[in-house]
Write a protein that holds these residues in place. Structure first.
Motif, PDB file in Angstrom:
ATOM      1  N   GLY A  20       6.201 -19.238 -24.695  1.00  0.00           N
ATOM      2  CA  GLY A  20       6.516 -17.824 -24.913  1.00  0.00           C
ATOM      3  C   GLY A  20       7.451 -17.635 -26.087  1.00  0.00           C
ATOM      4  O   GLY A  20       8.629 -17.284 -25.914  1.00  0.00           O
ATOM      5  N   PRO A  21       6.959 -17.838 -27.331  1.00  0.00           N
ATOM      6  CA  PRO A  21       7.840 -17.749 -28.514  1.00  0.00           C
ATOM      7  C   PRO A  21       8.061 -16.297 -28.943  1.00  0.00           C
ATOM      8  O   PRO A  21       7.721 -15.902 -30.050  1.00  0.00           O
ATOM      9  CB  PRO A  21       7.073 -18.547 -29.583  1.00  0.00           C
ATOM     10  N   GLY A  22       8.647 -15.490 -28.057  1.00  0.00           N
ATOM     11  CA  GLY A  22       8.986 -14.102 -28.377  1.00  0.00           C
ATOM     12  C   GLY A  22      10.385 -14.026 -28.960  1.00  0.00           C
ATOM     13  O   GLY A  22      10.824 -14.943 -29.656  1.00  0.00           O
ATOM     14  N   ILE A  24      13.406 -14.307 -27.594  1.00  0.00           N
ATOM     15  CA  ILE A  24      14.289 -15.390 -27.158  1.00  0.00           C
ATOM     16  C   ILE A  24      13.707 -16.748 -27.550  1.00  0.00           C
ATOM     17  O   ILE A  24      14.396 -17.585 -28.161  1.00  0.00           O
ATOM     18  CB  ILE A  24      14.505 -15.316 -25.620  1.00  0.00           C
ATOM     19  N   GLY A  25      12.420 -16.973 -27.222  1.00  0.00           N
ATOM     20  CA  GLY A  25      11.805 -18.272 -27.487  1.00  0.00           C
ATOM     21  C   GLY A  25      11.808 -18.616 -28.978  1.00  0.00           C
ATOM     22  O   GLY A  25      12.145 -19.749 -29.363  1.00  0.00           O
ATOM     23  N   ILE A  47      -0.293 -17.546 -25.184  1.00  0.00           N
ATOM     24  CA  ILE A  47      -1.673 -17.272 -24.783  1.00  0.00           C
ATOM     25  C   ILE A  47      -2.412 -16.425 -25.815  1.00  0.00           C
ATOM     26  O   ILE A  47      -3.631 -16.407 -25.852  1.00  0.00           O
ATOM     27  CB  ILE A  47      -1.731 -16.542 -23.402  1.00  0.00           C
ATOM     28  N   CYS A  81      10.045 -19.056 -21.687  1.00  0.00           N
ATOM     29  CA  CYS A  81      10.646 -17.856 -22.290  1.00  0.00           C
ATOM     30  C   CYS A  81       9.711 -16.666 -22.145  1.00  0.00           C
ATOM     31  O   CYS A  81       9.661 -15.796 -23.020  1.00  0.00           O
ATOM     32  CB  CYS A  81      10.963 -18.119 -23.759  1.00  0.00           C
ATOM     33  N   VAL A  82       8.972 -16.613 -21.055  1.00  0.00           N
ATOM     34  CA  VAL A  82       8.030 -15.523 -20.786  1.00  0.00           C
ATOM     35  C   VAL A  82       8.740 -14.467 -19.941  1.00  0.00           C
ATOM     36  O   VAL A  82       9.860 -14.688 -19.465  1.00  0.00           O
ATOM     37  CB  VAL A  82       6.758 -16.064 -20.076  1.00  0.00           C
ATOM     38  N   VAL A  84      10.141 -12.199 -16.919  1.00  0.00           N
ATOM     39  CA  VAL A  84      10.625 -12.640 -15.610  1.00  0.00           C
ATOM     40  C   VAL A  84       9.490 -12.753 -14.590  1.00  0.00           C
ATOM     41  O   VAL A  84       9.421 -13.727 -13.830  1.00  0.00           O
ATOM     42  CB  VAL A  84      11.713 -11.647 -15.113  1.00  0.00           C
ATOM     43  N   VAL A 107      14.687 -18.835 -19.170  1.00  0.00           N
ATOM     44  CA  VAL A 107      15.716 -17.959 -19.724  1.00  0.00           C
ATOM     45  C   VAL A 107      15.668 -16.550 -19.137  1.00  0.00           C
ATOM     46  O   VAL A 107      16.159 -15.584 -19.753  1.00  0.00           O
ATOM     47  CB  VAL A 107      15.580 -17.847 -21.273  1.00  0.00           C
ATOM     48  N   SER A 109      16.102 -12.989 -17.188  1.00  0.00           N
ATOM     49  CA  SER A 109      17.297 -12.164 -17.031  1.00  0.00           C
ATOM     50  C   SER A 109      17.738 -11.994 -15.588  1.00  0.00           C
ATOM     51  O   SER A 109      18.795 -11.422 -15.331  1.00  0.00           O
ATOM     52  CB  SER A 109      17.051 -10.780 -17.640  1.00  0.00           C
ATOM     53  N   HIS A 132      20.390 -18.009 -18.379  1.00  0.00           N
ATOM     54  CA  HIS A 132      20.260 -16.630 -18.838  1.00  0.00           C
ATOM     55  C   HIS A 132      21.146 -16.433 -20.059  1.00  0.00           C
ATOM     56  O   HIS A 132      22.356 -16.214 -19.919  1.00  0.00           O
ATOM     57  CB  HIS A 132      20.645 -15.647 -17.726  1.00  0.00           C
ATOM     58  N   ALA A 135      22.075 -12.406 -24.654  1.00  0.00           N
ATOM     59  CA  ALA A 135      21.934 -11.969 -26.041  1.00  0.00           C
ATOM     60  C   ALA A 135      20.566 -11.347 -26.151  1.00  0.00           C
ATOM     61  O   ALA A 135      19.659 -11.716 -25.432  1.00  0.00           O
ATOM     62  CB  ALA A 135      22.054 -13.153 -26.990  1.00  0.00           C
ATOM     63  N   GLY A 136      20.417 -10.415 -27.032  1.00  0.00           N
ATOM     64  CA  GLY A 136      19.108  -9.798 -27.203  1.00  0.00           C
ATOM     65  C   GLY A 136      19.222  -8.637 -28.148  1.00  0.00           C
ATOM     66  O   GLY A 136      20.313  -8.285 -28.609  1.00  0.00           O
ATOM     67  N   SER A 140      11.005  -7.196 -29.766  1.00  0.00           N
ATOM     68  CA  SER A 140      10.416  -8.347 -29.097  1.00  0.00           C
ATOM     69  C   SER A 140       9.372  -8.986 -29.991  1.00  0.00           C
ATOM     70  O   SER A 140       9.033  -8.465 -31.055  1.00  0.00           O
ATOM     71  CB  SER A 140       9.816  -7.926 -27.755  1.00  0.00           C
TER      72      SER A 140
HETATM   73  N1  LIG Z   1      15.335  -9.600 -24.837  1.00  0.00           N
HETATM   74  C1  LIG Z   1      16.472  -9.788 -24.221  1.00  0.00           C
HETATM   75  O1  LIG Z   1      17.431  -9.018 -24.427  1.00  0.00           O
HETATM   76  C2  LIG Z   1      16.624 -10.938 -23.247  1.00  0.00           C
HETATM   77  C3  LIG Z   1      17.904 -11.462 -23.015  1.00  0.00           C
HETATM   78  C4  LIG Z   1      18.026 -12.527 -22.130  1.00  0.00           C
HETATM   79  C5  LIG Z   1      16.923 -13.051 -21.490  1.00  0.00           C
HETATM   80  N2  LIG Z   1      15.696 -12.487 -21.712  1.00  0.00           N
HETATM   81  C6  LIG Z   1      14.558 -13.032 -21.004  1.00  0.00           C
HETATM   82  O2  LIG Z   1      13.818 -13.813 -21.905  1.00  0.00           O
HETATM   83  C7  LIG Z   1      12.453 -13.789 -21.540  1.00  0.00           C
HETATM   84  C8  LIG Z   1      11.628 -13.433 -22.759  1.00  0.00           C
HETATM   85  O3  LIG Z   1      12.074 -12.186 -23.276  1.00  0.00           O
HETATM   86  P1  LIG Z   1      11.842 -11.785 -24.790  1.00  0.00           P
HETATM   87  O4  LIG Z   1      12.769 -10.661 -25.072  1.00  0.00           O
HETATM   88  O5  LIG Z   1      11.888 -12.998 -25.656  1.00  0.00           O
HETATM   89  O6  LIG Z   1      10.347 -11.208 -24.678  1.00  0.00           O
HETATM   90  P2  LIG Z   1       9.203 -11.146 -25.756  1.00  0.00           P
HETATM   91  O7  LIG Z   1       9.739 -11.136 -27.140  1.00  0.00           O
HETATM   92  O8  LIG Z   1       8.283 -10.066 -25.332  1.00  0.00           O
HETATM   93  O9  LIG Z   1       8.453 -12.535 -25.564  1.00  0.00           O
HETATM   94  C9  LIG Z   1       7.787 -12.823 -24.361  1.00  0.00           C
HETATM   95  C10 LIG Z   1       6.852 -14.011 -24.581  1.00  0.00           C
HETATM   96  O10 LIG Z   1       6.205 -14.285 -23.326  1.00  0.00           O
HETATM   97  C11 LIG Z   1       4.788 -14.277 -23.518  1.00  0.00           C
HETATM   98  N3  LIG Z   1       4.138 -13.741 -22.312  1.00  0.00           N
HETATM   99  C12 LIG Z   1       4.159 -12.460 -21.875  1.00  0.00           C
HETATM  100  N4  LIG Z   1       3.498 -12.342 -20.700  1.00  0.00           N
HETATM  101  C13 LIG Z   1       3.044 -13.591 -20.396  1.00  0.00           C
HETATM  102  C14 LIG Z   1       2.295 -14.127 -19.306  1.00  0.00           C
HETATM  103  N5  LIG Z   1       1.911 -13.349 -18.278  1.00  0.00           N
HETATM  104  N6  LIG Z   1       2.018 -15.452 -19.330  1.00  0.00           N
HETATM  105  C15 LIG Z   1       2.416 -16.237 -20.352  1.00  0.00           C
HETATM  106  N7  LIG Z   1       3.136 -15.787 -21.413  1.00  0.00           N
HETATM  107  C16 LIG Z   1       3.446 -14.484 -21.434  1.00  0.00           C
HETATM  108  C17 LIG Z   1       4.578 -13.387 -24.700  1.00  0.00           C
HETATM  109  O11 LIG Z   1       3.332 -13.729 -25.243  1.00  0.00           O
HETATM  110  P3  LIG Z   1       2.438 -12.619 -25.945  1.00  0.00           P
HETATM  111  O12 LIG Z   1       3.204 -12.224 -27.158  1.00  0.00           O
HETATM  112  O13 LIG Z   1       1.202 -13.368 -26.252  1.00  0.00           O
HETATM  113  O14 LIG Z   1       2.276 -11.504 -24.952  1.00  0.00           O
HETATM  114  C18 LIG Z   1       5.763 -13.752 -25.592  1.00  0.00           C
HETATM  115  O15 LIG Z   1       5.517 -14.917 -26.325  1.00  0.00           O
HETATM  116  C19 LIG Z   1      12.312 -12.782 -20.397  1.00  0.00           C
HETATM  117  O16 LIG Z   1      12.244 -13.481 -19.171  1.00  0.00           O
HETATM  118  C20 LIG Z   1      13.605 -11.999 -20.485  1.00  0.00           C
HETATM  119  O17 LIG Z   1      13.992 -11.540 -19.189  1.00  0.00           O
HETATM  120  C21 LIG Z   1      15.533 -11.473 -22.615  1.00  0.00           C
END
Ligand SMILES: NC(=O)c1ccc[n+]([C@@H]2O[C@H](COP(=O)([O-])OP(=O)(O)OC[C@H]3O[C@@H](n4cnc5c(N)ncnc54)[C@H](OP(=O)(O)O)[C@@H]3O)[C@@H](O)[C@H]2O)c1
Ligand SMILES: NC(=O)c1ccc[n+]([C@@H]2O[C@H](COP(=O)([O-])OP(=O)(O)OC[C@H]3O[C@@H](n4cnc5c(N)ncnc54)[C@H](OP(=O)(O)O)[C@@H]3O)[C@@H](O)[C@H]2O)c1
Lengths: 302, 302
Positions: A20-22, A24-25, A47, A81-82, A84, A107, A109, A132, A135-136, A140
């Protein structure tokens, strides 16, 4: 005495896989690539073919995989890093494919519901270290990440009772390399603290945007025109990813509803004080906000 | 053809008096001093000798008065920049001393209750032009002001039905010189718009600080340690001046309580959706927040 040139110490892990290289990743990958001390090889898995192509273009991983089983198979550490709601199911899928002794981390939340959902799939030879990073941004996806996202931010670790302490220590060290400060705490305690400092504020922000949106059309356009600093700060919070926040709200349901109930009581008390002109009560509440603010500044988190 | 050197146009007013040279009042003085187009002479008036001394040191007024009657007596325009709760009484005190044809204005954050309270004291020969500059910081006092505070911010004008339109136009022009954009609106409408864009967000921010403060001691210290961006933005709002906000809440009671009641219903609906796992409802609410945010960015107010 002469200075001995110290040999650069080898990276912590041979292969690190980020599922999940979004935001956070990809931030983890960027920092690990820049830093060199975390892993010798970086693997990213997504995916979505478009995301895989973008990650390849960005050059932030040595290998980009479509299949999480292939990404996990030779990794010494896998970080989920997908969102929650997907962490436990993706984790349960890859666990059978992982190398004995490799570390599984994530990672998300929220912590308790993830730990409960993944528990049946855990293996005694794969330490599981939930984290956890606090930071964010409101953005996304892989383009949203940056190498310094975690600098001087907290990363909370909530190992299980039977998690190997050596594995927890390694993940803690990894987060120090990523720039963060770390604290180990109980998962239930984590969920309560985050309910008040992060999840409830977001819930209120999303709600007030909806309340404004419901106002008559004319007022709504003026809401946009005149959004004073108050509302502006709220909408900054409210701009975050819907799926991420839906998952957080549902997964931290209990603590969040408790904090919301307390908050609603307090807001009702404030409404009563305004209705009856209870000046002392109102000023007392405002003073408390200032006190918290001052403490925040002293803690240099503001 | 030759360019004729244009003579600099004379300032709008001979003497401008600012009663209450705090954040807003001292910002008006600073801009008027820098700009030169607003008034030939600037008078500041404050009841506190320490503030008077500070204003004199800052050099942002030509004359500093302790007595508002003396400050108002020779002014062509008087702007009341005191807290909302003091505007009507200070206005009623100085009105009998003002020059016929001079303009009385004020900058309070609420409008209907101020207008109602000052109405019995108004004079037919002194046009009254209530305004609300939508700019501010979390700081107060004469040192908090700066000349660019109003740049590109809105200043709302809510003239009475019998206010001389020429006086409203002059105050509008003055605010353009102060850097602001202006809009004329009905006082009741003003109070509703500000209740949702500014007063309710502040009420919620003060309240959540109190809710956090009530948590057990251990959690409270961690609230401070881990205050994520969500809570940080809230406490920024919540750091503002207690007396100012007490006055605003009490003076915009009706609109504020109506908006709070709507908000509480919406928050209850969100709580219900979280309790019963209604994903569509939650995502819909989050999407609305993002929509409002996008509109704000398009309006370049973010
Ligand atoms: N953003 C914040 O402020 C923050 C802070 C701390 C922790 N977190 C936690 O970090 C994690 C990721 O958050 P993010 O902000 O990095 O989100 P993000 O940028 O949207 O990245 C999410 C990643 O997960 C993938 N994904 C989504 N649904 C999926 C599924 N059903 N199966 C497999 N892969 C899937 C996405 O792939 P696609 O792009 O292909 O959909 C994307 O690569 C979450 O659990 C969040 O709670 C976030
Ligand atoms: N700050 C904002 O964000 C903002 C935005 C728009 C409009 N406003 C409005 O602007 C007005 C002033 O706010 P501000 O932020 O400039 O406040 P401020 O910095 O605290 O200044 C208030 C001024 O009023 C004086 N004052 C206080 N109580 C008084 C009384 N009972 N009688 C006479 N003078 C008194 C103060 O004098 P001492 O210093 O001697 O007490 C001070 O000079 C308020 O009506 C507020 O609603 C504020």
């Amino acid at each position: 005495m002469t200075d001995q040139p110290t040999a650069p110490s080898p990276p912590m892990f041979g292969t690190l896989a980020v599922i999940g290289p979004g935001l956070i990743g990809s931030s983890i990958l960027r920092r690990a690539r820049r830093d060199g001390t975390i892993a010798a090889r970086l693997v990213a898995c997504d995916i979505d073919p478009a995301v895989r192509q973008r990650v390849a273009e960005l050059g932030i991983a040595d290998r980009v995989e479509a299949d999480p089983l292939r990404a996990a198979a030779d990794a010494d550490c896998v970080i989920l890093c997908v969102p929650v709601g997907a962490i436990a199911s993706v984790g349960a899928r890859i666990l059978p494919a992982m190398k004995p002794g490799a570390i599984l981390s994530e990672v998300g939340s929220t912590k308790q519901s993830i730990i409960a959902a993944i528990a049946p799939a855990l293996r005694p030879d794969i330490p599981f270290v939930p984290t956890h990073p606090m930071a964010g941004t409101e953005y996304s996806g892989p383009d949203a990440g940056f190498a310094t996202l975690f600098d001087d931010r907290w990363c909370l670790l909530t190992p299980l009772e039977d998690t190997d302490p050596a594995a927890t220590a390694r993940i803690e060290t990894m987060w120090h390399h990523l720039g963060a400060r770390t604290r180990v705490m109980d998962p239930a305690h984590h969920d309560r603290v985050c309910a008040i400092v992060s999840h409830l504020p977001h819930l209120l922000a999303f709600t007030i945007c909806g309340t404004a949106d419901d106002l008559a059309d004319e007022t709504r356009s003026e809401v946009l025109d005149f959004a004073a600093s108050g509302f502006r700060d709220f909408t900054r919070i409210a701009a975050s990813d819907p799926v991420m926040w839906r998952d957080i709200f549902l997964n931290n349901r209990e603590a969040l509803l408790e904090m919301l109930a307390r908050f609603m009581e307090d807001a009702q008390a404030m409404a009563r004080a305004i209705r009856w002109g209870d000046e002392d009560f109102i000023v007392d509440r405002i003073e408390r906000g200032r006190r918290i603010r001052r403490s925040l500044i002293e803690n240099r988190q503001a």
